[in-house]
Scaffold this motif. Structure first.
Motif: not given
Length: 417
Positions: A248, A251, A253
């Motif tokens: 993550g 991305t 996150d």
């Protein structure tokens, strides 16, 4: 929906924006290599001079962009590769077939780029290494990171031993009592050819197109040698990209504090290590053997640290300004990175080579960055309006069409990204 209209797709803005920053940064890294003899990239002594201004410009590039943008591009290639493979698997397609068709055509593009446009191609390298990286696609993030760091360290050790041995032998050239004196003189003699080769390069690239292509065809083995030399840098970076996509990080996150910790953990030590390596080169008088050791081996640990820190820093920037027009344009440049990368080579070689404006070897290092800024403006100006109308960049569309073996729809569906 008509056959000429592209279906909807889900975009990851963080990956697109990072790729946009990376493709722009690649130009900042490559601009010297477009406009000066190859060795000038490593040492200002090779071409352009060692005035305070020249050294400052070299230091700026070495500290801030050298290898870091290529590293970031490699990380993003690994992440994108995994994203495409995962999506193919989810759709019930054969991920192996999808991947290797893409890598085959990328290799073709890379060889065409090398032979007919510019010698500094990385597409063939990425295609070859991407074929190897596919074998790690099912690994979990922690395992990918451990193996990536291990392979990267192995590459640094092997490169340090090989080129460090050259440096050690060359140091015996001035010691008549050394058993390696003759070998040292031979090594020094080989590196002394760099000055003559720089003059020859200026003559070549200020000449006609046919002579340039003929020279590349005579060095057809170079892309394959590049794969061997860069495998243990590029493969670990791709593996890190796969891991950072899985966990993550890429991305977006992670928490803001987590990204900040990465920046503060890795940027200061990476910067200090890189400064030390730059100082060693300056102290040597930009000796060519020292420059090669610095570029290929000594700078690698700091380069890795700064690359990861840059990724975290840029992700913080993207997160903060995600809804801005500027980030939208950078993300569009990232979505058309393939077209921008090859397009940049075409524009820059036309500007600097003899069949174009014939400026090769005529522009100082600082002024080269004005060309860089101008090309960045072009990337940011054309990419978004193009993608407002079309689903892919022109070369992205061609790559997709060739890899899939059928003409792909081009027009964008209104309302979809």
């Amino acid at each position: 929906m008509s056959a000429t209209t592209a279906p909807a797709s889900t975009r990851l803005v963080t990956l697109d924006a990072l790729r946009g920053f990376a493709v722009m940064g690649i130009l900042a890294m490559n601009i010297v290599a477009f406009a000066m003899p190859e060795m000038a990239y490593l040492s200002p002594k090779a071409f352009g001079g060692t005035s305070p201004s020249d050294i400052a410009a070299w230091g700026f590039g070495f500290l801030l962009v050298d290898g870091k943008m290529r590293g970031l591009f490699s990380i993003l290639f690994g992440a994108s590769m995994l994203l495409i493979v995962d999506r193919a698997d989810a759709r019930g397609n054969n991920p192996r077939s999808v991947h290797y068709r893409r890598m085959f055509w990328l290799a073709v593009f890379g060889l065409c780029h090398y032979f007919f446009i510019w010698w500094g191609d990385i597409l063939f390298l990425y295609a070859a290494v991407g074929c190897v990286a596919f074998g790690f696609r099912r690994w979990e993030a922690r395992r990918l990171i451990k193996w990536a760091l291990g392979l990267y360290t192995l590459g640094v050790v092997l490169t340090s031993l090989f080129f460090g041995a050259q440096l050690a032998v060359a140091s015996a050239a001035d010691d008549p009592t050394s058993p390696f004196v003759e070998a040292g003189r031979e090594v020094r003699a080989e590196y002394a050819k760099i000055d003559r080769e720089a003059i020859d390069e200026v003559a070549l690239y200020r000449g006609g197109y046919a002579a340039i292509v003929d020279e590349r065809l005579g060095n057809a083995v170079n892309p394959f040698i590049g794969v061997i030399m860069m495998m243990l840098e590029t493969l670990p970076m791709m593996m890190l990209g796969m891991a950072l996509f899985r966990n993550g990080f890429l991305t977006g996150d992670w928490t803001t504090d987590a990204y900040r910790r990465i920046v503060w953990r890795w940027l200061p030590p990476g910067t200090v290590l890189t400064l030390i390596v730059a100082w060693l080169q300056w102290r040597s008088g930009f000796d060519y053997i020292v420059a090669v050791n610095a570029f290929l081996a000594w700078a690698a640990p700091g380069r890795l640290m700064m690359t990861i820190a840059y990724a975290a820093l840029l992700l913080l920037l993207v997160r903060r300004y995600a809804d801005s027009g500027g980030i939208a344009r950078v993300a569009a440049a990232g979505r058309t990175a393939f077209s921008n990368y090859l397009g940049t080579s075409i524009v820059m070689t036309t500007i600097f080579y003899g069949y174009g404006l014939d400026l090769f070897g005529q522009v100082d290092r600082w002024t080269l960055y004005l060309f860089c800024i101008g090309m960045w403006a072009v990337m940011l100006l054309w990419s978004k309006p193009w993608l407002d109308r079309f689903a892919y960049g022109p070369l992205e569309w061609l790559w997709r069409t060739l890899a899939r073996g059928s003409l792909q729809p081009m027009r964008r569906v209104p309302g979809f990204q």
